[in-house]
Design a protein around this motif. Structure first.
Motif, PDB file in Angstrom:
ATOM      1  N   LYS A 137       0.840  -1.194   0.000  1.00  0.00           N
ATOM      2  CA  LYS A 137       0.000   0.000   0.000  1.00  0.00           C
ATOM      3  C   LYS A 137       0.874   1.242   0.000  1.00  0.00           C
ATOM      4  O   LYS A 137       1.925   1.281   0.634  1.00  0.00           O
ATOM      5  CB  LYS A 137      -0.919   0.017   1.220  1.00  0.00           C
ATOM      6  CG  LYS A 137      -1.948  -1.099   1.205  1.00  0.00           C
ATOM      7  CD  LYS A 137      -2.895  -0.979   2.373  1.00  0.00           C
ATOM      8  CE  LYS A 137      -3.968  -2.056   2.309  1.00  0.00           C
ATOM      9  NZ  LYS A 137      -4.955  -1.934   3.406  1.00  0.00           N
ATOM     10  N   VAL A 138       0.378   2.251  -0.692  1.00  0.00           N
ATOM     11  CA  VAL A 138       1.097   3.521  -0.758  1.00  0.00           C
ATOM     12  C   VAL A 138       0.641   4.410   0.386  1.00  0.00           C
ATOM     13  O   VAL A 138      -0.566   4.553   0.635  1.00  0.00           O
ATOM     14  CB  VAL A 138       0.841   4.204  -2.118  1.00  0.00           C
ATOM     15  CG1 VAL A 138       1.518   5.567  -2.173  1.00  0.00           C
ATOM     16  CG2 VAL A 138       1.331   3.328  -3.247  1.00  0.00           C
ATOM     17  N   ALA A 139       1.596   4.976   1.065  1.00  0.00           N
ATOM     18  CA  ALA A 139       1.258   5.863   2.175  1.00  0.00           C
ATOM     19  C   ALA A 139       0.533   7.106   1.655  1.00  0.00           C
ATOM     20  O   ALA A 139       0.723   7.537   0.507  1.00  0.00           O
ATOM     21  CB  ALA A 139       2.524   6.266   2.929  1.00  0.00           C
ATOM     22  N   VAL A 140      -0.304   7.662   2.495  1.00  0.00           N
ATOM     23  CA  VAL A 140      -1.071   8.852   2.107  1.00  0.00           C
ATOM     24  C   VAL A 140      -0.144  10.054   1.983  1.00  0.00           C
ATOM     25  O   VAL A 140       0.905  10.133   2.637  1.00  0.00           O
ATOM     26  CB  VAL A 140      -2.185   9.145   3.125  1.00  0.00           C
ATOM     27  CG1 VAL A 140      -3.229   8.043   3.124  1.00  0.00           C
ATOM     28  CG2 VAL A 140      -1.599   9.334   4.522  1.00  0.00           C
ATOM     29  N   THR A 141      -0.541  10.964   1.134  1.00  0.00           N
ATOM     30  CA  THR A 141       0.174  12.229   0.994  1.00  0.00           C
ATOM     31  C   THR A 141      -0.408  13.266   1.958  1.00  0.00           C
ATOM     32  O   THR A 141      -1.418  13.021   2.615  1.00  0.00           O
ATOM     33  CB  THR A 141       0.067  12.738  -0.448  1.00  0.00           C
ATOM     34  OG1 THR A 141      -1.320  12.911  -0.784  1.00  0.00           O
ATOM     35  CG2 THR A 141       0.692  11.749  -1.418  1.00  0.00           C
ATOM     36  N   LYS A 142       0.222  14.426   2.007  1.00  0.00           N
ATOM     37  CA  LYS A 142      -0.264  15.493   2.884  1.00  0.00           C
ATOM     38  C   LYS A 142      -1.642  15.955   2.410  1.00  0.00           C
ATOM     39  O   LYS A 142      -1.821  16.317   1.244  1.00  0.00           O
ATOM     40  CB  LYS A 142       0.710  16.662   2.880  1.00  0.00           C
ATOM     41  CG  LYS A 142       0.283  17.786   3.826  1.00  0.00           C
ATOM     42  CD  LYS A 142       1.317  18.905   3.842  1.00  0.00           C
ATOM     43  CE  LYS A 142       0.876  20.022   4.791  1.00  0.00           C
ATOM     44  NZ  LYS A 142       1.875  21.096   4.880  1.00  0.00           N
ATOM     45  N   SER A 165      -8.721  16.153   1.249  1.00  0.00           N
ATOM     46  CA  SER A 165      -8.322  15.488   0.006  1.00  0.00           C
ATOM     47  C   SER A 165      -6.881  15.016   0.105  1.00  0.00           C
ATOM     48  O   SER A 165      -5.979  15.796   0.420  1.00  0.00           O
ATOM     49  CB  SER A 165      -8.488  16.457  -1.169  1.00  0.00           C
ATOM     50  OG  SER A 165      -8.089  15.852  -2.371  1.00  0.00           O
ATOM     51  N   THR A 166      -6.658  13.712  -0.189  1.00  0.00           N
ATOM     52  CA  THR A 166      -5.323  13.135  -0.129  1.00  0.00           C
ATOM     53  C   THR A 166      -5.210  11.996  -1.128  1.00  0.00           C
ATOM     54  O   THR A 166      -6.224  11.528  -1.666  1.00  0.00           O
ATOM     55  CB  THR A 166      -5.007  12.623   1.287  1.00  0.00           C
ATOM     56  OG1 THR A 166      -3.657  12.161   1.343  1.00  0.00           O
ATOM     57  CG2 THR A 166      -5.928  11.466   1.664  1.00  0.00           C
ATOM     58  N   ASN A 167      -3.988  11.533  -1.392  1.00  0.00           N
ATOM     59  CA  ASN A 167      -3.723  10.389  -2.275  1.00  0.00           C
ATOM     60  C   ASN A 167      -3.049   9.289  -1.476  1.00  0.00           C
ATOM     61  O   ASN A 167      -2.247   9.553  -0.573  1.00  0.00           O
ATOM     62  CB  ASN A 167      -2.835  10.799  -3.446  1.00  0.00           C
ATOM     63  CG  ASN A 167      -3.527  11.760  -4.391  1.00  0.00           C
ATOM     64  OD1 ASN A 167      -4.713  11.633  -4.652  1.00  0.00           O
ATOM     65  ND2 ASN A 167      -2.787  12.738  -4.899  1.00  0.00           N
ATOM     66  N   GLY A 168      -3.371   8.045  -1.837  1.00  0.00           N
ATOM     67  CA  GLY A 168      -2.807   6.896  -1.139  1.00  0.00           C
ATOM     68  C   GLY A 168      -3.693   5.689  -1.292  1.00  0.00           C
ATOM     69  O   GLY A 168      -4.797   5.754  -1.835  1.00  0.00           O
ATOM     70  N   SER A 169      -3.194   4.558  -0.844  1.00  0.00           N
ATOM     71  CA  SER A 169      -3.949   3.311  -0.955  1.00  0.00           C
ATOM     72  C   SER A 169      -5.051   3.268   0.098  1.00  0.00           C
ATOM     73  O   SER A 169      -4.800   3.515   1.279  1.00  0.00           O
ATOM     74  CB  SER A 169      -3.016   2.113  -0.769  1.00  0.00           C
ATOM     75  OG  SER A 169      -2.020   2.108  -1.775  1.00  0.00           O
ATOM     76  N   ALA A 211      -4.890  12.336   7.867  1.00  0.00           N
ATOM     77  CA  ALA A 211      -5.143  11.182   7.001  1.00  0.00           C
ATOM     78  C   ALA A 211      -4.126  10.083   7.313  1.00  0.00           C
ATOM     79  O   ALA A 211      -2.945  10.359   7.537  1.00  0.00           O
ATOM     80  CB  ALA A 211      -5.074  11.575   5.539  1.00  0.00           C
ATOM     81  N   GLU A 212      -4.620   8.822   7.308  1.00  0.00           N
ATOM     82  CA  GLU A 212      -3.750   7.687   7.638  1.00  0.00           C
ATOM     83  C   GLU A 212      -4.297   6.434   6.944  1.00  0.00           C
ATOM     84  O   GLU A 212      -5.509   6.249   6.825  1.00  0.00           O
ATOM     85  CB  GLU A 212      -3.716   7.480   9.153  1.00  0.00           C
ATOM     86  CG  GLU A 212      -2.866   6.310   9.613  1.00  0.00           C
ATOM     87  CD  GLU A 212      -2.972   6.075  11.102  1.00  0.00           C
ATOM     88  OE1 GLU A 212      -2.222   5.229  11.628  1.00  0.00           O
ATOM     89  OE2 GLU A 212      -3.842   6.726  11.738  1.00  0.00           O
ATOM     90  N   GLN A 218       3.146   3.716   7.972  1.00  0.00           N
ATOM     91  CA  GLN A 218       2.270   4.059   9.093  1.00  0.00           C
ATOM     92  C   GLN A 218       2.500   5.495   9.556  1.00  0.00           C
ATOM     93  O   GLN A 218       2.639   5.785  10.743  1.00  0.00           O
ATOM     94  CB  GLN A 218       2.494   3.094  10.256  1.00  0.00           C
ATOM     95  CG  GLN A 218       2.035   1.678   9.997  1.00  0.00           C
ATOM     96  CD  GLN A 218       0.519   1.579   9.917  1.00  0.00           C
ATOM     97  OE1 GLN A 218      -0.194   2.201  10.685  1.00  0.00           O
ATOM     98  NE2 GLN A 218       0.034   0.796   8.971  1.00  0.00           N
ATOM     99  N   VAL A 219       2.526   6.411   8.579  1.00  0.00           N
ATOM    100  CA  VAL A 219       2.742   7.824   8.876  1.00  0.00           C
ATOM    101  C   VAL A 219       1.395   8.549   8.813  1.00  0.00           C
ATOM    102  O   VAL A 219       0.625   8.360   7.870  1.00  0.00           O
ATOM    103  CB  VAL A 219       3.735   8.461   7.884  1.00  0.00           C
ATOM    104  CG1 VAL A 219       3.866   9.960   8.147  1.00  0.00           C
ATOM    105  CG2 VAL A 219       5.086   7.776   8.002  1.00  0.00           C
ATOM    106  N   ILE A 220       1.121   9.373   9.832  1.00  0.00           N
ATOM    107  CA  ILE A 220      -0.089  10.188   9.857  1.00  0.00           C
ATOM    108  C   ILE A 220       0.248  11.546   9.251  1.00  0.00           C
ATOM    109  O   ILE A 220       1.166  12.233   9.702  1.00  0.00           O
ATOM    110  CB  ILE A 220      -0.619  10.357  11.295  1.00  0.00           C
ATOM    111  CG1 ILE A 220      -0.957   8.988  11.892  1.00  0.00           C
ATOM    112  CG2 ILE A 220      -1.841  11.258  11.309  1.00  0.00           C
ATOM    113  CD1 ILE A 220      -1.378   9.049  13.341  1.00  0.00           C
TER     114      ILE A 220
END
Length: 369
Positions: A137-142, A165-169, A211-212, A218-220
């Motif tokens: 899984k791709v971590a979420v962006t800011k 709004s964010t991008n990630g898996s 977003a997480e 596992q970065v918030i």
């Protein structure tokens, strides 16, 4: 010597055959969840070998299963969870790679590409190659906070929203806070969209979201704080008295603001006022002309005759009264009469009645023997 030559030819043919039918690819592939991945399996085709079947199998938890099969009858997807998500190219000879779309976590495992050819002597030759697929899984962006259609400044009582709004898996977990990062922020929602059905003044302030997802990092991620402003509703417009036709005053919460009327409305009001003045003047002039041509005052000639007969007495009075009565004179003359003249006429009428009574009494006394 002949045996030696035959052995050399056989070894060279076997080596050439292996070189032609060697399957190339990748041993390990890391695919991104919900994205697409291609498992390479390529060989160099030859006229001496005709491809018979291509089979892709999945070995997961030591339970192999056939995912895809190509033979003389066409392509076949044997596992239902892969239908509509796997395919194999047709345009490039020797390319039997498997493409998987919309990767799921359950797609991880060992995929084996098995190709079978038929040789010129009708024998079959099989080669296979295994590729390990891992789904990550791709971590979420800011995150970025996006306002609703009304923006960040919204009138009181209106309906609006803030979107994180964010991008990630996926799945992605969202949290909304009122305040600023690092301060005494208050948790207000756990959805991607923060809704306000009817804004209140107490809703005004700064907001940010987190977003997480379940990526390995596992970065918030936290967004920047944004300011939501609630604008108070203005009071209804109050018109000034009609004497001021050029402008009206709008009463607002902050004080009085003078706003001019449109030019065409001012001109229309002026024209109407002038027309009303002309109408009033015309009506007054018409009434005066009518009174001058048709006076309504009346003078009673009988009263005037009685006034001239006040000096008579005795029989002369009687004769005058009888003569006037026999003639039945009742002539009226239309003459203007003043207010004091009305009082004089009333007095004459009273004197006339007294005179008639006195004359009648005297006349009766004259007949007595």
């Amino acid at each position: 010597m002949e045996k030696l030559e035959w052995l050399v030819v056989f070894v060279n043919s076997f080596t050439f055959c292996n070189a032609i039918l060697e399957l190339t690819g990748t041993h390990n592939i890391e695919g991104i969840w919900k994205s697409s991945v291609t498992l390479p399996c390529v060989y160099r085709p030859s006229q001496d070998f005709v491809q018979q079947t291509v089979i892709w199998t999945l070995d997961r938890d030591q339970s192999p299963a056939t995912v895809f099969r190509r033979d003389s009858s066409g392509n076949h997807i044997l596992l239902s969870q892969y239908r509509g998500r796997v395919s194999m190219p047709n345009s490039t000879p020797g390319d039997v790679s498997l493409e998987i779309e919309k990767l799921e976590v359950t797609d991880r495992g060992h995929y084996t590409c098995k190709v079978t050819w038929r040789t010129q002597n009708k024998s079959l030759l099989t080669r296979e190659r295994t590729t390990t697929v891992n789904v990550v899984k791709v971590a979420v962006t800011k995150p970025i906070v996006r306002p609703g259609p009304l923006g960040f400044t919204v009138p009181k009582g209106a309906r609006t929203s803030l979107t994180c709004s964010t991008n990630g898996s996926p799945p992605i977990t969202y949290r909304w806070f009122k305040g600023e990062p690092g301060g005494n922020a208050v948790h207000v929602s756990s959805h991607a969209v923060l809704m306000f059905d009817s804004l209140r003044m107490s809703d005004m302030g700064k907001y940010y979201c987190e977003a997480e997802n379940r990526a390995r990092s596992q970065v918030i991620q936290q967004s920047d704080a944004v300011q939501l402003t609630v604008r108070a509703l203005t009071k209804p417009a109050t018109m000034v008295p009609c004497s001021e036709t050029k402008a009206h005053t709008i009463v607002s919460e902050g004080g009085y603001q003078r706003t001019s009327l449109p030019l065409y409305l001012i001109i229309l009001i002026v024209v109407l006022c002038v027309a009303m003045v002309f109408v009033v003047i015309a009506v007054v002039l018409c009434r005066r002309k009518t009174e001058k041509d048709n006076p309504n005052e009346v003078t009673d000639h009988n009263s005037m005759n009685l006034t001239r007969g006040e000096t008579c007495s005795g029989v002369n009075v009687k004769c005058t009264y009888e003569e006037a009565k026999s003639r039945g004179e009742n002539n009226y003359t239309s003459q203007p009469v003043k207010e004091n003249e009305y009082e004089t006429i009333g007095t004459v009428k009273n004197d006339y009645a007294t005179l008639v009574k006195a004359t009648a009494s005297e006349y009766e006394l004259g007949d007595v023997p």
